[in-house]
Design a protein around this motif. Structure first.
Motif, mmCIF file in Angstrom:
data_model
loop_
_atom_site.group_PDB
_atom_site.id
_atom_site.type_symbol
_atom_site.label_atom_id
_atom_site.label_comp_id
_atom_site.label_asym_id
_atom_site.label_seq_id
_atom_site.Cartn_x
_atom_site.Cartn_y
_atom_site.Cartn_z
ATOM 1 N N MET A 100 12.520 38.148 160.445
ATOM 2 C CA MET A 100 11.472 37.782 160.897
ATOM 3 C C MET A 100 10.889 38.569 160.843
ATOM 4 S SD MET A 100 13.652 34.280 162.258
ATOM 5 C CE MET A 100 12.155 33.439 162.394
ATOM 6 N N LYS A 140 9.752 32.383 154.641
ATOM 7 C CA LYS A 140 10.489 32.780 156.077
ATOM 8 C C LYS A 140 11.588 32.752 156.413
ATOM 9 C CE LYS A 140 4.684 32.837 156.996
ATOM 10 N NZ LYS A 140 4.325 33.175 158.422
ATOM 11 N N ASP A 192 4.367 37.536 163.397
ATOM 12 C CA ASP A 192 3.633 35.870 162.753
ATOM 13 C C ASP A 192 2.901 35.314 162.753
ATOM 14 O OD1 ASP A 192 5.860 34.431 160.579
ATOM 15 O OD2 ASP A 192 4.637 32.907 162.277
#
Length: 359
Positions: free
Chosen positions: A212, A224, A216
């Protein structure tokens, strides 16, 4: 379709997160563990490592389907088939059991509006690829065969596809539950051009949160998920790296370096891979070429913004952008073929087209 109809009538869908640890009965979990350990002692399963056992035999779900209590019933029904066949490896067991499944489950539309359950598919013997994969995985695991699910989004057809893989001696072999066997499944992908997956993702029971991105952009996509990982390079078609420049009018950068490789699927550009942007160049790894893509980002974290023109990528990663010439518009008419229907579709290419076939 069913949900859209209910929305029009004024209904709304209420989403609620439900944790298994708070809702599943402890007896169910204990029984699942005991049954899994029982089949782990079978000749075809005894050499499966404990780590692989925990990932591909022990789990009580294939993906996110409703929990099923059929593990004991399925084990008692199908394990004797493997015992009588005297199989010695997971791959041999998968061959034998999958041949048997061909007679009891098949691909078809069920008419059910929601995600298929194991029990529904088991009773009817009919489902689409995802339902067949969930049931096939459940049956294989109940018999001590290490199996999980893989999926792709088509680049030359609408929607996508799911299938299963069996683990044998450190290598995964793909197969279609109740359909293609491991010796022909992957080859059928490679030999048929429109069935060659550009990206393949494998489901995992143990989440890998290290994948991850800490920066983001907030855009929500299953790509994801820490419960899937990229296995495209395990298939027969050679993968390549894609390097493509951002169009001049879209070079204003968002808050994140994340970019999305998109394919045109079911009347919209859908993300199939996540890459990164450095200055004005976007990079993607492990992609099968001979496809048309477009790159997008998500500055607001809610929707995608196209930042390149559509482009063709060959098998070696060389690209050719399709730049619209709006001053040279042309009209094309394509004659309808049998069993096809006509839709008026406005294409991103900037060319006016009439009577374009949907498939």
């Amino acid at each position: 379709m069913h949900c859209d109809f209910l929305f029009k009538l004024g209904y709304r869908i209420k989403e609620q997160k439900v944790d298994d640890i708070l809702t599943l009965d402890s007896r169910f979990l204990i029984d699942n563990i005991e049954l899994a350990f029982t089949v782990w002692q079978k000749p075809w399963a005894k050499n499966v490592s404990f780590n692989d056992f925990c990932k591909y035999i022990l789990p009580y779900r294939a993906q996110c389907e409703e929990v099923s209590h059929l593990r004991r019933e399925i084990m008692e029904r199908f394990v004797p088939i493997l015992d009588s066949a005297k199989v010695k490896t997971p791959l041999e067991a998968c061959f034998v059991l999958n041949e048997h499944l061909k007679g009891i489950m098949k691909y078809g539309h069920t008419g059910l509006p929601f995600y298929p359950t194991i029990d529904e598919t088991y009773r009817s013997g009919i489902s689409q690829c995802e339902g067949l994969c969930n049931l096939g995985t459940f049956i294989m695991r109940a018999c001590g065969i290490p199996v999980t699910v893989e999926q792709t989004t088509w680049t030359k057809m609408d929607l996508g596809h799911s299938w299963c893989v069996v683990l044998d001696n450190g290598k995964f072999y793909s197969f279609g539950p109740g359909e293609d066997q491991p010796d022909t499944h992957a080859r059928s992908f490679s030999e048929v051009r429109h069935r060659r997956p550009a990206k393949v993702y494998r489901s995992r029971f143990d989440p890998d949160f290290s994948i991850m991105d800490k920066k983001d952009d907030g855009y929500v996509t299953t790509l994801k998920s820490p419960l899937i990982y990229d296995v495209t390079n395990e298939y027969l078609d050679k993968t390549t790296s894609i390097k493509v420049s951002v169009d001049k009018n879209n070079r204003k950068k968002g808050k994140s370096n994340q970019v999305y490789l998109c394919t045109y699927n079911y009347y919209e550009w859908c993300p199939i891979a996540i890459g990164h942007r450095k200055d004005t160049v976007c990079y993607f790894e492990n992609v099968v070429g001979d496809n048309i893509f477009m790159v997008a980002d998500s500055p607001d974290g809610n929707k995608l913004r196209n930042i390149t023109a559509p482009f063709y990528t060959d098998k070696d990663g060389n690209i050719r952008k399709f730049i619209p010439q709006k001053e040279h518009k042309q009209t094309f008419t394509l004659n309808k073929r049998k069993k096809n229907w006509i839709r008026n579709i406005h294409y991103t290419f900037g060319i006016q087209r009439k009577n374009v076939l949907s498939r």
